[in-house]
Design an enzyme around this catalytic site. Structure first.
Site, PDB file in Angstrom:
ATOM      1  N   HIS A 163     -75.948  42.693 -34.427  1.00 47.90           N
ATOM      2  CA  HIS A 163     -75.903  44.089 -33.808  1.00 47.90           C
ATOM      3  C   HIS A 163     -75.568  44.925 -35.093  1.00 47.90           C
ATOM      4  CE1 HIS A 163     -75.594  43.772 -29.174  1.00 47.90           C
ATOM      5  NE2 HIS A 163     -76.420  42.884 -29.951  1.00 47.90           N
TER       6      HIS A 163
ATOM      7  N   HIS B 161     -79.045  36.019 -24.348  1.00 46.13           N
ATOM      8  CA  HIS B 161     -78.714  36.601 -23.002  1.00 46.13           C
ATOM      9  C   HIS B 161     -80.103  36.986 -22.236  1.00 46.13           C
ATOM     10  CE1 HIS B 161     -74.750  38.501 -24.811  1.00 46.13           C
ATOM     11  NE2 HIS B 161     -74.697  37.199 -24.168  1.00 46.13           N
TER      12      HIS B 161
END
Length: 258
Positions: free
Chosen positions: A176, A68
């Site tokens: 994550h 990203h």
């Protein structure tokens, strides 16, 4: 030499948690240099010039990114001037900015590298093995540190096994969720994923859980809305021996909201 590597910073809550805890963690562990993955630090996708400078002002020394990296399009214009930040080298069709950089820590030349895994990563172009070999052949450094931004644990472990005699620290990011496989492989400190600094309760990897469930159950296109709950803090502390040029230890830090 002690390196603190902070897992994916997610949105405003993640940034606030890093700024809140970083000074005390740096003091407690006697940290010499702090690296953070901040590819999700701007509203959950991307990073901005303002956030870059804010993180550096609060104690982060260096920033790595991921798939990203360029979600905020203006960063492409700013990237050449943001010298303490790199993007993945094997990022498809995107060549702005640097993907590795050598920094000086206590007189030691430390090369920091950012790469993408190939598994399930649609913006990846080229083998991370080829890019890592390129760095090792073209540079001369005392230590090599790689942020391997990838989906699968198996791909990350295999990469670490292959380079464990030549790279001193390989840390996984992107999923994550902090893994419990931190270890020393030959000369290299490794963990499959450092985890995230982002909203913990009522979230899926930092995102609003209801939105994520709608996507899975109804196929709805969603906005990547960040959850509003308090953030957890995930990181690792790696000790590198400046005489033997080997990794000595890797310790996980995982702090949940009170």
């Amino acid at each position: 030499m002690k390196i603190l590597f902070i897992g994916d910073i997610v949105g405003r809550k993640g940034r606030e948690k890093v700024k809140e805890l970083l000074p005390s963690i740096q003091e407690q562990y006697n940290i010499d240099y702090t690296i953070a993955n901040a590819e999700n630090s701007a509203h959950g996708k991307g990073i901005t010039k303002k956030i870059y400078h804010d993180l550096l002002a609060h104690g982060v020394n260096f920033i790595t990114l991921g798939n990203h990296a360029f979600s905020k399009s203006e960063i492409k214009l700013d990237m050449p001037t943001l010298h303490n930040m790199i993007r993945p080298g094997n990022f498809k069709d995107t060549y702005v900015g640097e993907w590795y950089r050598i920094v000086n820590i206590h007189g030691q030349k430390v090369c920091i590298i950012n790469l993408l895994g190939q598994a399930f990563m649609d913006v990846c172009e080229g083998s991370p093995y080829e890019y890592m070999e390129k760095v090792l052949q073209e540079t001369s450094a005392d230590f090599y540190i790689c942020d391997f931004h990838g989906e699968t644990t198996g791909e990350k472990i295999a990469f670490a096994m292959y380079f464990s005699d030549r790279v001193h620290m390989i840390v996984g990011t992107h999923t994550h969720v902090q893994t419990a496989d931190n270890r020393i492989i030959h000369n290299c400190a490794f963990i499959s994923d450092v985890g995230m600094c982002g909203p913990y309760e009522n979230s899926v990897l930092g995102r609003d859980y209801q939105e994520v469930i709608q996507r899975f159950t109804n196929g709805e296109k969603t906005r990547f809305t960040i959850a509003e709950s308090e953030a957890c803090f995930s990181a690792v502390v790696v000790e590198l021996d400046e005489e033997s040029h080997k990794a000595v230890s890797i310790e996980r830090i995982y702090i949940l909201p009170c």
